[in-house]
Design a protein around this motif. Structure first.
Motif, PDB file in Angstrom:
ATOM      1  N   ASP A   6       0.907  -1.198   0.077  1.00 49.02           N
ATOM      2  CA  ASP A   6      -0.005   0.002   0.030  1.00 49.02           C
ATOM      3  C   ASP A   6       1.027   1.193  -0.130  1.00 49.02           C
ATOM      4  O   ASP A   6       2.119   1.352   0.149  1.00 49.02           O
ATOM      5  CB  ASP A   6      -1.030   0.151   1.116  1.00 49.02           C
ATOM      6  CG  ASP A   6      -0.112  -0.303   2.400  1.00 49.02           C
ATOM      7  OD1 ASP A   6       0.904   0.303   2.502  1.00 49.02           O
ATOM      8  OD2 ASP A   6      -0.783  -0.806   3.385  1.00 49.02           O
ATOM      9  N   ARG A 102      -4.480   0.077  -1.795  1.00 49.24           N
ATOM     10  CA  ARG A 102      -3.659   0.592  -2.759  1.00 49.24           C
ATOM     11  C   ARG A 102      -3.970   2.091  -3.324  1.00 49.24           C
ATOM     12  O   ARG A 102      -3.232   2.371  -4.380  1.00 49.24           O
ATOM     13  CB  ARG A 102      -3.297  -0.373  -3.817  1.00 49.24           C
ATOM     14  CG  ARG A 102      -2.452  -1.460  -3.465  1.00 49.24           C
ATOM     15  CD  ARG A 102      -2.099  -2.780  -4.537  1.00 49.24           C
ATOM     16  NE  ARG A 102      -1.404  -2.412  -5.500  1.00 49.24           N
ATOM     17  CZ  ARG A 102      -0.286  -2.352  -5.706  1.00 49.24           C
ATOM     18  NH1 ARG A 102       0.439  -2.703  -4.603  1.00 49.24           N
ATOM     19  NH2 ARG A 102       0.248  -2.047  -6.826  1.00 49.24           N
ATOM     20  N   GLN A 103      -5.123   2.589  -3.201  1.00 51.32           N
ATOM     21  CA  GLN A 103      -5.414   3.828  -3.582  1.00 51.32           C
ATOM     22  C   GLN A 103      -6.416   4.548  -2.526  1.00 51.32           C
ATOM     23  O   GLN A 103      -6.712   4.163  -1.505  1.00 51.32           O
ATOM     24  CB  GLN A 103      -6.393   3.697  -4.839  1.00 51.32           C
ATOM     25  CG  GLN A 103      -7.639   2.842  -4.708  1.00 51.32           C
ATOM     26  CD  GLN A 103      -8.539   2.786  -5.914  1.00 51.32           C
ATOM     27  OE1 GLN A 103      -7.908   2.495  -6.974  1.00 51.32           O
ATOM     28  NE2 GLN A 103      -9.872   2.825  -5.925  1.00 51.32           N
ATOM     29  N   HIS A 123      -2.516   6.236  -6.387  1.00 49.84           N
ATOM     30  CA  HIS A 123      -2.775   4.799  -6.454  1.00 49.84           C
ATOM     31  C   HIS A 123      -1.500   4.194  -6.896  1.00 49.84           C
ATOM     32  O   HIS A 123      -0.723   4.861  -7.415  1.00 49.84           O
ATOM     33  CB  HIS A 123      -3.954   4.573  -7.606  1.00 49.84           C
ATOM     34  CG  HIS A 123      -3.322   4.743  -8.841  1.00 49.84           C
ATOM     35  ND1 HIS A 123      -3.643   5.885  -9.783  1.00 49.84           N
ATOM     36  CD2 HIS A 123      -2.818   3.860  -9.741  1.00 49.84           C
ATOM     37  CE1 HIS A 123      -3.144   5.824 -10.763  1.00 49.84           C
ATOM     38  NE2 HIS A 123      -2.577   4.713 -10.909  1.00 49.84           N
ATOM     39  N   LEU A 124      -1.231   2.937  -6.615  1.00 48.10           N
ATOM     40  CA  LEU A 124      -0.042   2.222  -6.786  1.00 48.10           C
ATOM     41  C   LEU A 124      -0.473   1.509  -8.025  1.00 48.10           C
ATOM     42  O   LEU A 124      -1.443   0.684  -8.207  1.00 48.10           O
ATOM     43  CB  LEU A 124       0.376   1.118  -5.662  1.00 48.10           C
ATOM     44  CG  LEU A 124       0.991   2.046  -4.446  1.00 48.10           C
ATOM     45  CD1 LEU A 124       1.001   0.916  -3.356  1.00 48.10           C
ATOM     46  CD2 LEU A 124       2.418   2.357  -4.883  1.00 48.10           C
ATOM     47  N   ASP A 128       4.183  -0.864  -9.188  1.00 47.37           N
ATOM     48  CA  ASP A 128       4.210  -0.392  -7.735  1.00 47.37           C
ATOM     49  C   ASP A 128       4.927   0.977  -7.586  1.00 47.37           C
ATOM     50  O   ASP A 128       5.717   1.307  -6.870  1.00 47.37           O
ATOM     51  CB  ASP A 128       4.947  -1.414  -6.909  1.00 47.37           C
ATOM     52  CG  ASP A 128       4.203  -2.409  -6.396  1.00 47.37           C
ATOM     53  OD1 ASP A 128       3.117  -2.398  -6.144  1.00 47.37           O
ATOM     54  OD2 ASP A 128       4.784  -3.670  -6.123  1.00 47.37           O
TER      55      ASP A 128
END
Length: 198
Positions: A6, A102-103, A123-124, A128
């Motif tokens: 994350d 992740r966002q 966001h990733l 990554d």
């Protein structure tokens, strides 16, 4: 290539002192300008008073934050005039989406382009890299950050205003001092193995 579950892990890994070198392309003038800066990144836990204050400033529930960072910078650009100053600091808090860590939103008490509270969307991506979009009243900034190796972070940014793209920047940020948190994360992510393979 580093992998992150994350954005909190991404910014924890970014903690430390960095030396940045950049080239900014001013598209309307077809000119490029070089510069550099020293950047210090400190990890803040979610119960840090500065994180709570930022959430309150944005009318967000502080319990939704997973923490953030305190960032200071001091730099120069090639076309600087005598009275120009590229020094500052900011605190930001991460608010991940409930269904996708992740966002989410990145809250700051001041932006880099305008000295007002600002909230960006992050966001990733599938590699990554951290992608951040920040909307201001007069412009939109698109940024992508990624690690080429544990001590080299790369960043691109594009500024769009008045209906067209205005500037693009490429930054190479080299870590010159590691924080204890980052050192621990690096050891866990990249364990050292003996030649025998143990």
């Amino acid at each position: 290539m580093q992998s992150f579950a994350d954005a909190k892990e991404f910014f924890q890994y970014s903690a430390g002192q960095w030396q940045s070198r950049r080239v900014t392309h001013h598209l309307p003038f077809r000119r490029a300008e070089s510069g550099g800066s020293n950047i210090q990144v400190e990890t803040l836990e979610k119960d840090d008073p500065r994180i709570i204050e930022i959430c309150q400033m944005h009318d967000m529930d502080a319990s939704l934050s997973v923490g953030g960072s305190y960032v200071t910078w001091a730099g120069t650009m090639q076309w600087d005039k005598d009275d120009e100053n590229h020094e500052g600091s900011t605190v930001f808090a991460l608010i991940p989406d409930a269904d996708n860590p992740r966002q989410g939103k990145l809250l700051r008490e001041r932006g880099y382009a305008e000295i007002v509270p600002v909230a960006g969307e992050y966001h990733l991506d599938h590699e990554d890299g951290l992608v951040l979009t920040t909307e201001y009243e007069t412009m939109t900034i698109y940024e992508r950050f990624w690690f080429a190796n544990p001590d080299l972070r790369l960043r691109t940014s594009t500024v769009k205003r008045f209906g067209g793209f205005n500037t693009t920047t490429f930054c190479m940020e080299e870590r010159i001092q590691t924080s204890p948190v980052t050192a621990t994360a690096a050891a866990e992510t990249n364990p050292l193995y003996a030649i025998s393979g143990w």
